[in-house]
Design a protein around this motif. Structure first.
Motif, PDB file in Angstrom:
ATOM      1  N   LEU A  93      12.956   5.247   5.618  1.00  0.00           N
ATOM      2  CA  LEU A  93      11.633   5.866   5.514  1.00  0.00           C
ATOM      3  C   LEU A  93      11.043   6.026   6.917  1.00  0.00           C
ATOM      4  N   THR A  94      10.234   7.074   7.089  1.00  0.00           N
ATOM      5  CA  THR A  94       9.561   7.234   8.374  1.00  0.00           C
ATOM      6  C   THR A  94       8.478   6.166   8.512  1.00  0.00           C
ATOM      7  N   VAL A  95       7.910   6.086   9.718  1.00  0.00           N
ATOM      8  CA  VAL A  95       6.848   5.113   9.952  1.00  0.00           C
ATOM      9  C   VAL A  95       5.710   5.331   8.960  1.00  0.00           C
ATOM     10  N   ALA A  96       5.309   6.593   8.802  1.00  0.00           N
ATOM     11  CA  ALA A  96       4.207   6.884   7.880  1.00  0.00           C
ATOM     12  C   ALA A  96       4.559   6.438   6.465  1.00  0.00           C
ATOM     13  N   GLU A  97       5.773   6.718   6.028  1.00  0.00           N
ATOM     14  CA  GLU A  97       6.165   6.337   4.671  1.00  0.00           C
ATOM     15  C   GLU A  97       6.222   4.826   4.516  1.00  0.00           C
ATOM     16  N   ASN A  98       6.601   4.143   5.618  1.00  0.00           N
ATOM     17  CA  ASN A  98       6.589   2.691   5.582  1.00  0.00           C
ATOM     18  C   ASN A  98       5.185   2.159   5.360  1.00  0.00           C
ATOM     19  N   VAL A  99       4.216   2.746   6.084  1.00  0.00           N
ATOM     20  CA  VAL A  99       2.830   2.289   5.944  1.00  0.00           C
ATOM     21  C   VAL A  99       2.319   2.604   4.545  1.00  0.00           C
ATOM     22  N   ARG A 100       2.737   3.739   4.020  1.00  0.00           N
ATOM     23  CA  ARG A 100       2.218   4.165   2.712  1.00  0.00           C
ATOM     24  C   ARG A 100       2.840   3.403   1.551  1.00  0.00           C
ATOM     25  N   LEU A 101       3.981   2.790   1.817  1.00  0.00           N
ATOM     26  CA  LEU A 101       4.713   2.138   0.731  1.00  0.00           C
ATOM     27  C   LEU A 101       3.833   1.178  -0.078  1.00  0.00           C
ATOM     28  N   PRO A 102       3.174   0.191   0.581  1.00  0.00           N
ATOM     29  CA  PRO A 102       2.328  -0.710  -0.220  1.00  0.00           C
ATOM     30  C   PRO A 102       1.093  -0.010  -0.780  1.00  0.00           C
ATOM     31  N   LEU A 103       0.567   0.965  -0.024  1.00  0.00           N
ATOM     32  CA  LEU A 103      -0.629   1.670  -0.504  1.00  0.00           C
ATOM     33  C   LEU A 103      -0.342   2.394  -1.800  1.00  0.00           C
ATOM     34  N   ARG A 104       0.762   3.101  -1.802  1.00  0.00           N
ATOM     35  CA  ARG A 104       1.166   3.873  -2.961  1.00  0.00           C
ATOM     36  C   ARG A 104       1.352   2.960  -4.167  1.00  0.00           C
ATOM     37  N   GLU A 105       1.896   1.764  -3.882  1.00  0.00           N
ATOM     38  CA  GLU A 105       2.207   0.841  -4.957  1.00  0.00           C
ATOM     39  C   GLU A 105       0.935   0.239  -5.546  1.00  0.00           C
ATOM     40  N   TYR A 106      -0.026  -0.114  -4.681  1.00  0.00           N
ATOM     41  CA  TYR A 106      -1.150  -0.910  -5.163  1.00  0.00           C
ATOM     42  C   TYR A 106      -2.480  -0.177  -5.154  1.00  0.00           C
ATOM     43  N   ARG A 107      -2.613   0.915  -4.406  1.00  0.00           N
ATOM     44  CA  ARG A 107      -3.953   1.467  -4.229  1.00  0.00           C
ATOM     45  C   ARG A 107      -4.122   2.862  -4.797  1.00  0.00           C
ATOM     46  N   THR A 108      -3.469   3.837  -4.201  1.00  0.00           N
ATOM     47  CA  THR A 108      -3.782   5.214  -4.552  1.00  0.00           C
ATOM     48  C   THR A 108      -2.579   6.097  -4.281  1.00  0.00           C
ATOM     49  N   ARG A 109      -2.512   7.190  -5.008  1.00  0.00           N
ATOM     50  CA  ARG A 109      -1.455   8.148  -4.746  1.00  0.00           C
ATOM     51  C   ARG A 109      -1.999   9.440  -4.172  1.00  0.00           C
ATOM     52  N   SER A 110      -3.312   9.485  -3.966  1.00  0.00           N
ATOM     53  CA  SER A 110      -3.901  10.706  -3.425  1.00  0.00           C
ATOM     54  C   SER A 110      -3.394  10.953  -2.010  1.00  0.00           C
ATOM     55  N   PRO A 111      -2.798  12.111  -1.746  1.00  0.00           N
ATOM     56  CA  PRO A 111      -2.209  12.368  -0.432  1.00  0.00           C
ATOM     57  C   PRO A 111      -3.221  12.270   0.709  1.00  0.00           C
ATOM     58  N   GLU A 112      -4.479  12.745   0.465  1.00  0.00           N
ATOM     59  CA  GLU A 112      -5.468  12.691   1.545  1.00  0.00           C
ATOM     60  C   GLU A 112      -5.808  11.248   1.876  1.00  0.00           C
ATOM     61  N   ALA A 113      -5.980  10.439   0.833  1.00  0.00           N
ATOM     62  CA  ALA A 113      -6.318   9.041   1.066  1.00  0.00           C
ATOM     63  C   ALA A 113      -5.191   8.338   1.813  1.00  0.00           C
ATOM     64  N   LEU A 114      -3.947   8.628   1.415  1.00  0.00           N
ATOM     65  CA  LEU A 114      -2.809   8.008   2.086  1.00  0.00           C
ATOM     66  C   LEU A 114      -2.769   8.427   3.551  1.00  0.00           C
ATOM     67  N   GLU A 115      -3.002   9.712   3.783  1.00  0.00           N
ATOM     68  CA  GLU A 115      -2.962  10.222   5.149  1.00  0.00           C
ATOM     69  C   GLU A 115      -4.051   9.562   5.996  1.00  0.00           C
ATOM     70  N   SER A 116      -5.243   9.468   5.419  1.00  0.00           N
ATOM     71  CA  SER A 116      -6.357   8.876   6.153  1.00  0.00           C
ATOM     72  C   SER A 116      -6.050   7.421   6.516  1.00  0.00           C
ATOM     73  N   GLN A 117      -5.563   6.667   5.534  1.00  0.00           N
ATOM     74  CA  GLN A 117      -5.295   5.258   5.791  1.00  0.00           C
ATOM     75  C   GLN A 117      -4.135   5.092   6.780  1.00  0.00           C
ATOM     76  N   THR A 118      -3.130   5.967   6.684  1.00  0.00           N
ATOM     77  CA  THR A 118      -2.017   5.896   7.631  1.00  0.00           C
ATOM     78  C   THR A 118      -2.512   6.110   9.047  1.00  0.00           C
TER      79      THR A 118
END
Ligand code: ATP
Ligand code: MG
Lengths: 251, 374
Positions: A93-118
Motif C-alpha cells: 500500500l502507498t503511504v496514504a493508503e497505509n494512513v487510511r487503513l485504520p481510518l477506513r476500518e474504524y471511522r469513515t469511508r468518505s473519500p474527502e474525509a480520508l483525504e483531509s485526515q491523511t
C-alpha cells in the motif's frame, strides 16, 4: 493508565523479563531505555497483547487484556497508536493508503474525509506533499519512521507507543520530532510510551524514564535515575554523549 | 449529540456556529456537512466553537482547509474564532507551512496504440535480456562450481535434497500409486472388451515409466518446491538480504540459486524412481486383485513389455525438468521487488510457468525420442 506487574517473558530457555514492574500515568511521557537485547521491544509487544507473558499481569486503561472480547478489543485498539522499530508499513500500500487503513476500518469511508485526515497526519509528521503516493520501499529510513508515526496518529489516539522513533533521523529532524511530540502531548492530552536510545530526546521530552536491567525495571525522573549507582546506568547517563545532552537541557 | 455546522449572515458578516460532537470519530459526518458551505466567502467570518464538544484535530483541520479553499486570494476573508480549541493555532501554522502539492509529473499513460505497443515491446525486450543474464550467470557459476567442487557448498546442497526430495517422498508415492491404479483400472475396462486383459500390464508399465512417473513427480515438485524457492528468495529480496550478500562480496546466484538447482537435479530423479516403483506396484496390485492375473504372469509380461530404454527415456527427463523448475522458481524469486504483493504474484507465476515449461519440454522430448527411435 498502564500497569505491568511481575512480568516474566521467556524465549525457550532465555529469560528476558524476570518480574518486571512498570506503571505509566495518564498524561506523561515515559521513556524506556536499556541495552540492546534487554527486552524493550518485547515489553512493548507484551503490553500490546501481541505476545503472551509467561507470568504476571498487564493492564491497559485499568483492564486486563485477557478478559476482553472482540468488541472491547476493537474499542481499545482505537485508543492507542503504535510505531514499530522497523516501521512495519504495509508494503503493498502507498503511504496514504497505509494512513487510511485504520481510518477506513474504524471511522469513515468518505473519500474527502480520508483525504483531509491523511493530509493532516502527513503535515503533522512533516512529510512533504507528494510522499503520499510513494510505496514504503521508495522511502528513506527517516521518512519510513515519519510515515509510521502518521499512521499511528491517524485515529487521534490518546496513548502513543513509539519504538525508537528518532533512530535513523538526522539530528535536526530528531530535534523537530522532540518538539512535535511535546506539542502533540500538550495539545492533545497524549500519553506517550517511548523506547529510545536517544539521550537528547530522553532529556528533552521524558518526564519519567524506566531502565530495564537484569529483567527488571528501575524507573524515575531522568535526573533522579542518573544517581542510581548501577554501573550500566552510570555509564549510560554519565558517558560523554550523556553529558552533552544534559548540559544542553540545563542551559 | 450529532455534529452540526450552521452558517448565518450575508454580504460581509458571517457567523459559523459549530455544535455537537466534533471529536475525531465524527470526522466523516463533519466533512460531509462542510460541502454545504459556499465555495467562496468574503468579509468577516466568526467561527463560534462554544458549543462544539471536544473538538478533535481531524475535524478542525478539515474545517480550516475548507475555509482556506473558500478564500484563495488571501485578504478577502477575515476569520475570527470564538472559544477556539487549544490546537487551532497549531493546525493553522501547519496548514500555512504546508506548500501546495507539486504539480504531478507528466503522465505517461496514453500516447496511442503505437506508443503502447512500443512500450510493451521494450518491456518484453528488457525482460528477455534480464532472463538471458540470469541464465548466463547461473551457467557460469555452475561450470565454475563443477570444476571446483569445494565451491559447491555441500551442506546447503544436502539441505535442499532433504527438503525438496526426501520430504516429498510420501506425497509423490501416494499420487503415483493412485494415478496408476486409475489408469490400469480404466484400461482394463476397455481391454476386457477384446479379451486382452493382460495388456493392462503393458499399458501401465509404459505409461508410468515413460511419461507419468516423471511428469507427475515434476508437477508435484513444481508446486511444492518451485513455489518455496520463489518465496524464500523473494523474501530475502524484500529484506535486502540479497543486497547484503552482494555487499559482502558474495554472489546470491552462487549462494542461493545454484544449490537449489543442483539439489533438485539430485532429488527429482530419485523421486522419479520412487514414483515409477509405486506406479508399477499400483498397476500390479490392480491386475492381481481386479483382473486376477497371477504375480508370476505379471512379472513375465512386464519383462516382455518394456525394454531398458523405456525406463531410461523417462528418467533422463528428470534432471532436465529439475533445472527448469528450480531455475524458474529462483528467477521469479530474484525478481521480487518492494512489496508483499509482488511476492505473491511472482510465486504464483513461478509455479504456473514451471509446470508449463515442464509440459512443453516433455512434448518436445517426446517428438525427439520418436525421431530417434527409442
Ligand atoms: N521471537 C523471538 N524469539 C526468540 N527470542 C526473541 C524473540 N524476540 C526477541 N527475542 C530475544 O529477546 C531479547 C530482547 O529482544 P528485544 O527485541 O526486546 O530487544 P530490545 O531491547 O528491543 O533491543 P534493541 O534496542 O536492539 O531494539 C533478545 O535477546 C532477543 O534475542
Ligand atoms: Mg527493539
Amino acid at each position: 493508565m498502564i500497569r505491568v506487574r511481575g512480568l516474566v517473558s521467556r524465549f525457550g530457555g532465555q529469560v528476558v523479563h524476570e518480574g518486571l514492574d512498570m506503571q505509566v500515568e495518564e498524561g506523561e511521557i515515559f521513556g524506556i531505555v536499556g541495552g540492546s537485547g534487554t527486552g524493550k521491544s518485547v515489553l512493548l509487544r507484551t503490553i500490546l497483547g501481541l505476545k503472551r507473558p509467561e507470568a504476571g499481569s498487564v493492564e491497559l486503561y485499568g483492564r486486563s487484556l485477557d478478559g476482553l472480547d472482540a468488541r472491547e478489543r476493537a474499542a481499545l485498539v482505537q485508543k492507542y497508536g503504535v510505531t514499530f522499530q522497523n516501521g512495519a508499513l504495509i508494503s503493498s500500500l502507498t503511504v496514504a493508503e497505509n494512513v487510511r487503513l485504520p481510518l477506513r476500518e474504524y471511522r469513515t469511508r468518505s473519500p474527502e474525509a480520508l483525504e483531509s485526515q491523511t493530509q493532516l497526519c502527513l503535515a503533522m509528521v512533516g512529510l512533504p506533499p507528494g510522499t503520499e503516493e510513494k510505496y514504503p520501499a521508495q522511502l528513506s529510513g527517516g521518512m519510513t519512521k515519519r510515515a509510521a508515526l502518521a499512521r499511528a496518529l491517524a485515529l487521534e489516539p490518546s496513548l502513543l507507543f513509539l519504538d525508537e522513533p528518532t533512530a535513523g533521523l538526522d539530528p535536526i529532524s530528531a530535534a523537530a520530532f522532540d518538539e512535535l511530540l511535546l506539542y502533540l502531548h500538550s495539545r492533545l492530552d497524549l500519553t506517550v510510551v517511548m523506547i529510545t536510545h536517544d539521550l537528547d530526546t530522553l532529556f528533552r521530552t521524558c518526564g519519567r524514564v524506566g531502565v530495564i536491567i537484569d529483567g527488571k525495571m528501575r524507573s524515575g525522573a531522568p535526573r533522579q535515575l542518573a544517581e542510581d549507582p548501577h554501573p550500566w546506568i552510570q555509564a549510560y547517563f554519565h558517558g560523554p554523549r550523556a553529558r552533552a545532552a544534559q548540559e544542553q537541557t540545563h542551559g | 449529540m450529532r455534529s452540526s455546522l450552521a452558517l448565518e449572515g450575508d454580504g460581509d458578516t458571517w457567523k459559523l456556529e459549530l455544535g455537537g460532537d466534533w471529536s475525531a470519530s465524527a470526522l466523516g459526518e463533519i466533512v460531509e456537512q462542510l460541502d454545504s458551505l459556499p465555495p467562496r466567502l468574503r468579509g468577516t467570518l466568526t467561527c463560534d466553537w462554544t458549543r462544539a464538544h471536544a473538538p478533535g484535530i481531524g475535524p478542525v483541520w478539515a474545517l480550516l482547509t475548507r475555509l482556506g479553499a473558500a478564500n484563495p486570494g488571501s485578504g478577502e476573508l477575515r476569520i475570527l474564532h470564538l472559544a477556539a480549541p487549544s490546537h487551532l493555532r497549531f493546525l493553522e501554522d501547519l496548514r500555512d507551512a504546508r506548500a501546495e502539492p507539486a504539480p504531478s509529473a507528466p503522465c505517461d499513460g496514453s500516447g496511442g496504440p503505437i506508443a503502447t505497443l512500443g512500450r510493451w515491446s521494450l518491456a518484453q525486450g528488457l525482460r528477455v535480456r534480464e532472463f538471458a543474464a540470469f541464465v548466463g550467470r547461473m551457467v557460469a557459476v555452475l561450470t565454475r562450481a563443477l570444476s571446483k567442487p569445494r565451491a559447491l557448498r555441500a551442506s546447503s546442497l544436502v539441505r535442499h535434497v532433504q527438503e525438496t526430495g526426501i520430504a516429498a517422498v510420501p506425497i509423490v508415492s501416494l499420487i503415483a500409486f493412485l494415478i496408476s491404479v486409475i489408469v490400469a483400472y480404466l484400461g482394463a475396462q476397455q481391454l476386457r472388451l477384446f479379451g486382452a486383459d493382460i495388456f493392462v500390464v503393458d499399458l501401465t508399465a509404459i505409461a508410468v515409466l515413460r511419461e507419468m512417473g516423471v511428469l507427475l513427480t515434476s508437477i508435484i515438485v513444481a508446486g511444492r518446491s518451485g513455489s518455496a524457492f520463489a518465496a524464500e528468495i523473494g523474501v530475502m529480496q524484500l529484506n535486502e538480504e540479497t543486497d547484503a550478500l552482494r555487499a559482502l562480496g558474495l554472489d546470491p546466484i552462487e549462494l542461493l540459486v545454484v544449490p537449489r538447482v543442483l539439489g533438485l537435479v539430485v532429488a527429482l530423479p530419485l523421486l522419479t524412481v520412487i514414483a515409477d516403483a509405486m506406479g508399477l506396484a499400483g498397476g500390479g496390485l490392480l491386475a492381481h486383485f481386479q483382473l486376477h492375473i497371477p504375480w508370476a504372469q505379471f512379472v513375465n509380461r512386464l519383462h516382455a513389455a518394456i525394454a531398458p530404454s523405456t525406463f531410461w527415456v523417462g528418467l533422463i527427463k528428470a534432471p532436465i525438468f529439475a533445472v527448469l523448475i528450480a531455475a524458474t522458481g529462483a528467477y521469479r524469486g530474484m525478481q521480487v521487488r518492494d512489496s508483499a504483493r509482488e511476492l505473491g504474484r511472482l510465486t504464483t507465476l513461478a509455479v504456473v510457468q514451471s509446470i508449463f515449461l515442464v509440459i512443453l519440454a516433455d512434448a518436445v522430448l517426446a517428438v525427439l525420442f520418436v525421431r530417434l527411435g527409442v
